[in-house]
Design an enzyme around this catalytic site. Structure first.
Site, PDB file in Angstrom:
ATOM      1  N   GLU A 255       0.884  -1.178   0.000  1.00 18.22           N
ATOM      2  CA  GLU A 255       0.000   0.000   0.000  1.00 18.22           C
ATOM      3  C   GLU A 255       0.912   1.216   0.000  1.00 18.22           C
ATOM      4  OE1 GLU A 255      -3.128  -0.085  -0.284  1.00 18.22           O
ATOM      5  OE2 GLU A 255      -3.778  -2.043   0.438  1.00 18.22           O
ATOM      6  N   CYS A 289      -2.769   9.163   2.191  1.00 22.94           N
ATOM      7  CA  CYS A 289      -2.346   8.556   0.929  1.00 22.94           C
ATOM      8  C   CYS A 289      -3.377   8.879  -0.153  1.00 22.94           C
ATOM      9  CB  CYS A 289      -2.186   7.051   1.093  1.00 22.94           C
ATOM     10  SG  CYS A 289      -3.617   6.270   1.829  1.00 22.94           S
TER      11      CYS A 289
END
Ligand code: NAD
Length: 495
Positions: A255, A289
């Site tokens: 990720e 993010c």
């Protein structure tokens, strides 16, 4: 508020050892030193791995719904500690308290999800081409899952891994960010107490900590006893560590960084779009993010939308993340501020128009909007700060091309009330990201869906949907319940 006193009361309440020497942790709120933690080295890693291997032998044989029951109890304990945990997140990473509460709610939500999932580790059955044969899939745990996590979601992302990996029968070794070690130690302490209260003390070792910096993450990646490694952090980190895991054929879940965009078409509801732009770009000080970094807007509405966004930005005053009125807290540290200023200076030097972005304290900054006057490679990189680039477009094809033309592929969205535009965006000719939204910003996600992104974002999927399969070893099982031995594809081999 006295942050040091708050920190000390939390570590005392949750029985966390603050080492007298070791690595210092500072609060981004006022730069004060919160505490110190001890790093773990090779012998500690070996001890933890051996303990995890032993525990795995017990845990994998403990029925999955009972593992789910332990996660249910843990989720309840997190519910009770929600405010304390949220305060620690705000102290360590500077996120506004409301958002910290949201992050802990996400931990609770994934625990609830995992409880149900523990009764749904389904395998398919499929017809066999051979007489009196049966085929099916079995899902078994791998063993030790190493979790390396980032500072910006120090609890939620770990919990996606922990809750889902453990209901599957795996055990977890956690290397948190050195910027946010104490929230992870609080969660470990809550897990330990959950196990003790449930009279299942041995299960405490289902979760072990490996505290430290980058070297500790690398040691996890090198250790072939750790079958699955889940890496959350920058793309640079993934590029450095992925080959280490791949070299030993470990399983990777990555990720990594995002570079998220919003397309606003002339058929968008502008009120919704403006609200969403500001939350997505400014929330968490642009340190998600999934933060909005690129606004791709039709040339016919660009000027008006830009004015509205700049006006809304002017109302945002960075400040104390514990104050109810604050929408934007500090950045994680001074280096993050310096990086942001470096990029803004580059933008000004290259003729782009910068609105806002002023430094207003050691770790505080006004969010910035950068009106691009020409195409610029600066938009290719993820600057982990509240900078929003505004780019004009003429046709939807062009907008989608601009949106996809970056190395990262995490989150994306379109604002439009036009069905054709929306459908095009989510289809094969649309966004190339893992998260594709319509009339919702790119930032934030619910735990029910699989979370993750493509290209330089690493390709991993965590959290909901069938992401649990990433932590499980699939075996294809063929059973012969007949009295003959026919071969597949009709091959003859008579002896
Ligand atoms: P980071 O990459 O600096 O650190 C993340 C973790 O990796 C830390 O535990 C750190 O110690 C370790 N690490 C970093 N570089 C390493 C190296 N070269 N070798 C070994 N270990 C290393 O990231 P950060 O600043 O903590 O977090 C911000 C980044 O994380 C952003 O790029 C953001 O987009 C990304 N992120 C992605 C997701 C996602 O789900 N895609 C979620 C959160 C954060």
């Amino acid at each position: 508020m006295n942050y040091k006193t708050l920190f000390e009361s939390l570590v005392e309440k949750y029985n966390i050892k603050v080492s007298p020497s070791g690595k210092d942790v500072y609060s981004p709120i006022d730069g004060s030193k919160l505490g110190t933690f001890d790093e773990h080295w090779n012998q500690d890693l070996d001890d933890s791995v051996q303990s995890l291997q032993k525990t795995f032998n017990q845990w994998k044989n403990y029925p999955a719904p009972k593992r789910g029951e332990m996660i249910r109890l843990f989720g309840n304990a997190v519910r009770e500690a929600k405010e304390d945990l949220s305060k620690m997140i705000t102290l360590e990473n500077g996120k506004v308290y409301q958002e910290s509460l949201g992050e802990i709610q996400e931990v609770i939500d994934i625990c609830d999800f995992a409880v149900g999932q523990s009764r749904q580790l389904y395998g398919l059955t499929m017809p066999s081409e051979r007489q009196d044969h049966r085929m099916q899939e079995m899902w078994n745990p791998y063993g030790i899952v190493g979790v390396v996590s980032a500072f910006n979601f120090p609890a939620a992302v770990w919990s996606w891994n922990f809750a889902i990996a453990t209901i599957g029968g795996n055990v977890v070794l956690w290397k948190p960010s050195p910027k946010t070690p104490f929230i992870s130690l609080m969660l470990k302490s809550i897990w330990d107490k959950t196990c003790e209260d449930a009279d299942l003390s041995w299960a405490k070792n289902v979760l072990e900590m490996h505290m430290g910096m980058n070297a500790q993450a690398e040691n996890i990646c090198l250790d072939s006893r750790i079958r699955v490694v889940s890496l959350t952090g920058s793309t640079e980190m993934g590029k450095s560590l992925a080959p280490v895991v791949q070299k030993r054929f470990g399983r990777l879940i990555m990720e990594l960084g995002g570079n998220n965009a919003m397309i606003v078409t002339p058929e968008a509801n502008m009120k919704l779009a403006v609200k969403s732009i500001v939350f997505s770009a400014v929330g968490t000080s642009g340190q998600r993010c999934t933060s909005l970094r690129r606004l791709i807007v039709h040339n016919s509405i660009k000027k008006g939308l830009l004015e509205k966004v700049v006006t809304a930005y002017a109302t945002i005053k960075p400040g104390d993340p514990f104050s109810e009125d604050t929408l934007m807290g500090p950045m994680i540290n001074k280096q993050a501020i310096d990086k942001m200023q470096e990029v803004l200076t580059y933008c000004r030097t290259n003729g782009h128009i910068v609105h806002g972005g002023e430094v207003v304290g050691d770790t505080y900054v006004n969010p910035a909007v950068v009106e691009l006057t020409k195409p610029d490679p600066i938009v290719q990189q993820e600057t982990f700060a509240p900078i929003l680039y505004v780019i004009g477009y003429e046709s939807l094809d062009e907008a989608i091309e601009i949106q996809n033309n970056v190395p990262q592929g995490l989150s994306s969205c379109i604002f439009t009330d036009n069905l054709q535009e929306a459908e095009r965006f989510i289809g094969a000719n649309g966004s190339d990201c893992g998260i594709v939204n319509i009339n919702i910003g790119p930032s934030g996600a619910e735990i029910g869906g699989a979370f993750g992104g493509e290209k330089d974002t690493g390709g991993g999927r965590e959290s909901g949907s069938d992401a649990w399969k990433q932590y499980m070893k699939r075996s294809t099982v063929t059973v012969n319940y007949g009295s003959d031995l026919p071969l597949a594809q009709g091959v003859k081999f008579d002896i």
